[in-house]
Scaffold this active site. Structure first.
Site: not given
Ligand code: AMP
Length: 398
Positions: A7, A14, A92, A181, A213, A242, A383
């Site tokens: 990715n 990644k 990706r 996504h 996102g 965003r 993903e």
């Molecule tokens: P992602 O882009 O899927 O990795 O998600 C990132 C988002 O998930 C960020 O806004 C983080 O604050 C939120 N997040 C991850 N772990 C937690 C948690 N334990 N409690 C609240 N939000 C979380």
């Protein structure tokens, strides 16, 4: 066969090495600051304490891929004995436009098609292409497969994908809603029927991919009928940085009053808006911590976030003709049980109810009360696995 999933972002890359015999992740890692002073590399071999981490300048993605292969085959802390164990690379790729409705083997012809779509994804598509070219340069004998973020949404009907602008912009410039996504929505669309105990063709549900996102999709019979992101990933619900939906006239008004040009304006909407723009941080945890201390702006940001998701769930309940389920996934959807409960609280009038005892972090499956009119689920997304699965399927036919 082992598949290397890549990715590639503009300055990051990644990777995951997945053993397709049991679909287990053997190693995963991240290269950051590619082409910038102080490139940082980290790789973990899963199920072991083997870690490779270092800082060494890397000028481009080819150097980064070379470093990945060195680390994967490292005698002491690697994951494999030789590159022969890698059967293929799956990439990706942001935009498939209307050209790519599914994943494809990278050939001269398909690469041309991917390159032609750069104008639809000027920030990400060139990085994805650089990732593919780096693998071709460093592993010329290994096949590469491109898996598009937009492809799963290509089943949307025109009533969902057309913007209300002159039709010639669609026919001449391909301006339409595409959705993103895709690998996450596809993975969850595949998993959800198993928890509902139904065949995919008999299910109607709404997927809420809520992370930094975020996007929602409306699924009928395993196919997307609508999704919240548009020509770019900017449209839809409020996200980490965003804005989500805005009246386009807002852009002209802000630009006239600040002197920003359109690039600065879009940079603001993509990188300085959402949680980051309305409150103190792009990270849900920081916003919640600030709100808990009485920060009214942070609370307002959380309210906007929640309300917009509720509105889209309402809209998509109509789009699918009455949903069987609402599914939460991604960083916030998987971890923030309270945020999911807040979203569902707005649907109480429809008889949708969370069971607080089931709504726990780590619970995979149904989290709604037994008498909820629509089932609510939490399913961790993946993903990378759909990328590896498509890659295996395509290279197996070679
Ligand atoms: P992602 O882009 O899927 O990795 O998600 C990132 C988002 O998930 C960020 O806004 C983080 O604050 C939120 N997040 C991850 N772990 C937690 C948690 N334990 N409690 C609240 N939000 C979380």
């Amino acid at each position: 066969m082992k598949i290397l999933v890549i990715n590639a972002g503009s300055s990051s890359l990644k990777f995951q090495l997945i053993d397709m015999d049991d679909e287990s992740v053997k190693a995963k890692g991240l290269v950051e600051r590619i082409g910038i002073e102080g490139t940082h590399f980290k790789q973990n071999v899963l199920g072991t304490d083997k870690v490779i981490e270092f800082t060494r300048n890397m000028a481009d993605h080819t150097e980064a891929i070379s470093a990945v292969l060195e680390a994967l085959t490292d005698k002491e802390n690697g994951a494999i004995n030789s590159l022969d164990e890698i059967g293929a690379c799956g990439h990706r790729v942001l935009h498939g436009g209307e050209t790519f409705k599914g994943s494809v083997l990278v050939t001269e012809e398909t690469m041309k098609g991917i390159e032609e779509l750069v104008p639809l994804g000027p920030l990400h598509q060139p990085a994805n292409i650089a990732g593919i070219k780096a693998c071709q340069a460093v592993m010329p004998t290994k096949p590469n497969v491109a898996v598009f973020d937009t492809a799963f949404h290509q089943t949307m009907p025109p009533k969902a994908f057309l913007y209300g602008v002159p039709y010639e912009y669609y026919t001449n410039l391909k301006v339409r809603r595409y959705g993103f996504h895709g690998t996450s929505h596809r993975f969850i669309a595949g998993e959800t029927p198993k928890y509902l105990g139904k065949k995919p063709e008999d299910c109607k549900f709404i997927i809420c991919h809520l992370g930094n996102g975020s996007s929602l999709s409306a699924i009928v019979g395993g196919k997307v009928v609508d999704t919240t992101m548009g020509l770019t990933p900017l449209e839809g619900v409020l996200m980490g940085t965003r804005s989500g939906d805005v009246d386009p006239a807002v852009l002209e008004y802000i630009m006239d009053n600040t002197g920003m040009d359109i690039h600065q304006m879009l940079n603001c909407l993509n990188k300085k808006s959402g949680f980051a723009g309305l409150s103190c941080s792009s990270d849900m945890r920081d916003v919640k911590a600030a709100a808990a201390k009485g920060d009214a702006q942070a609370q307002a940001a959380l309210d906007v976030w929640c309300y917009r998701i509720q509105k889209y769930i309402g809209a998509y309940n109509v789009a699918v003709g009455g949903a069987d389920a609402i599914v939460f996934t991604a960083g916030i959807g998987e971890n923030d049980t309270a945020a999911c409960a807040d979203v569902i609280a707005g649907l109480a009038f429809m008889g949708v109810k969370i069971d607080p005892a089931k709504n726990q972090r780590g619970v995979c499956g149904i989290i709604s009360a037994d008498d909820s009119t629509i089932k609510v689920l939490r399913i961790p997304t993946n993903e990378e696995l759909p990328i590896a699965r498509d890659t295996l399927e395509i290279v197996s036919k070679l």
